[in-house]
Enzyme design. Structure first.
Site, PDB file in Angstrom:
ATOM      1  N   CYS A 158      48.089  47.094  40.376  1.00 29.93           N
ATOM      2  CA  CYS A 158      48.987  45.838  40.808  1.00 29.93           C
ATOM      3  C   CYS A 158      48.307  44.614  39.530  1.00 29.93           C
ATOM      4  O   CYS A 158      48.249  43.209  39.458  1.00 29.93           O
ATOM      5  CB  CYS A 158      49.560  45.784  41.631  1.00 29.93           C
ATOM      6  SG  CYS A 158      48.113  45.493  43.307  1.00 29.93           S
ATOM      7  N   HIS A 251      49.714  38.117  43.122  1.00 32.75           N
ATOM      8  CA  HIS A 251      47.655  38.163  42.473  1.00 32.75           C
ATOM      9  C   HIS A 251      48.256  36.839  41.783  1.00 32.75           C
ATOM     10  O   HIS A 251      48.521  36.852  40.634  1.00 32.75           O
ATOM     11  CB  HIS A 251      47.738  39.739  42.713  1.00 32.75           C
ATOM     12  CG  HIS A 251      48.053  40.329  42.945  1.00 32.75           C
ATOM     13  ND1 HIS A 251      47.962  40.675  44.473  1.00 32.75           N
ATOM     14  CD2 HIS A 251      47.455  42.019  42.958  1.00 32.75           C
ATOM     15  CE1 HIS A 251      47.581  41.929  44.881  1.00 32.75           C
ATOM     16  NE2 HIS A 251      47.406  42.565  44.129  1.00 32.75           N
TER      17      HIS A 251
END
Length: 359
Positions: A158, A251
């Site tokens: 990710c 993120h």
């Protein structure tokens, strides 16, 4: 479009729950089986996750009553009952590799969120807008496994799904060096603030194994097909620092880039704005209409404001500017459990479906 029956293996964890939530009402995929560890097997799904359901929406009515099966013990039964599986198990790496290969050898395609097979040369690791041509290696993998229909395809880590998409449109200028500092949400560890109160008002400057993945996985995504394998790209050189920050989802990355031939800032921005991929051309159900969203404001993207763009499937980029040590620098953001995990895997499955790999 045919409706495909799907199993979620690892359905009780955070990513498994995200799969359950995302697939509720999906136009192509219907969840007809759920599997987890032997501790949850035999329970109704709503019972198995009753005290640890982490999604915003309640458990879908059609799934809550399904009996959880044993991910390992019921492997053959599950494989024969569905068209393919999503895999998001929490097990040691060697056990995950063996389990996913077991499903594939029962002629069941595996779309995996796990890292275990990312380094396997004939397993495609695909960001659908970036390297869909890597699915072609499935033919060689099927030959190795001795199957007609089964295979394993994985999504990337990710953390790279914010900065690699932003870099990709600039590759024509010869990306030579990349420095990326990632600021990663606690849901990336499968937790929230209730289960990880130590993260409130705190930052941890280390995430085990994350920097190695963040430096190596882009080279496979940018690799080439040769002799039934994916050969990693030789360049660019990538170095990373990965930090856990007190954010629920999303993120962020701060990226610095050196090129063989430096593009000017406006050219780089234009290339990012214009970039599109196969999921957009095919109008896949989970695909964002605009893959990269470019912000001109100095204070964007922001995690709280922008992680949910296009149902969490778009990448946000901002502060694109020159750097006096590197050539360019920018910040970027992706939703780690949507684009970065379950949503990215669902989009990958949609592309596999559209290209005939699940038939």
């Amino acid at each position: 479009m045919k409706k495909y029956n799907v199993a979620i293996v690892g359905a009780t964890g955070m990513v498994g729950q995200r799969f359950v939530s995302l697939l509720d009402g999906h136009p192509w995929f219907k969840v007809t089986a759920l599997a987890a560890s032997s501790a949850s097997a035999g329970k109704r799904y709503a019972e198995a996750v009753s005290t640890r359901w982490l999604m915003e929406k309640p458990i879908p009515a059609g799934v809550g009553g399904l009996i959880v099966q044993d991910a390992a013990g019921d492997c053959e039964k599950i494989a024969k009952a569905v068209d393919f599986i999503f895999c998001a198990v929490d097990m040691p790496k060697d056990e995950i590799k063996a389990l996913e290969e077991k499903y594939a050898k029962f002629d069941c395609p595996v779309v995996s969120n796990n890292s275990a097979h990312r380094g396997t040369p004939d397993v495609p690791m695909v960001l659908p807008e970036v390297n869909p041509e890597h699915f072609e290696v499935i033919k060689a993998q099927r030959k190795r496994l001795g199957v007609e229909r089964g295979f394993i395809a994985v999504k990337s880590n990710c953390s790279i799904q914010s900065y690699l998409p932003a870099l990709h449109p600039l590759r024509e200028y010869g990306i030579r060096e990349v420095l990326a500092c990632t600021y990663q949400a606690i849901s990336g560890a499968g937790k929230n603030f209730d289960t990880w109160p130590e993260m409130v008002d705190n930052l941890i400057p280390y995430i085990g194994g994350e920097e190695e993945k963040s430096e190596q996985e882009p080279l496979k995504v940018w690799g080439t097909l040769s002799g039934g394998e994916i050969k990693n790209a030789a360049a660019p050189v990538i170095t990373t620092q990965c930090l856990r920050v007190p954010v629920s989802d999303g993120h962020m990355a701060a990226v610095f880039v050196k090129f063989d031939k430096k593009p000017d800032v406006e050219t780089a921005k234009q290339l990012m704005r214009q970039y599109t991929g196969l999921p957009q051309e095919l109008a896949l159900p989970s695909a964002p209409k605009q893959f990269l969203h470019l912000f001109e404001e100095d204070n964007r993207p922001q995690t709280g404001l922008d992680r949910g763009l296009e149902n969490g499937m778009a990448i946000s980029v901002g502060r694109v500017r020159e750097d006096h040590v590197y050539d360019l620098k920018f910040v970027c953001l992706s939703h780690n459990t949507l684009r970065g995990a379950a949503g990215g895997a669902v989009l990958m499955a949609e592309l596999l479906t559209a290209q005939g790999y699940l038939d």
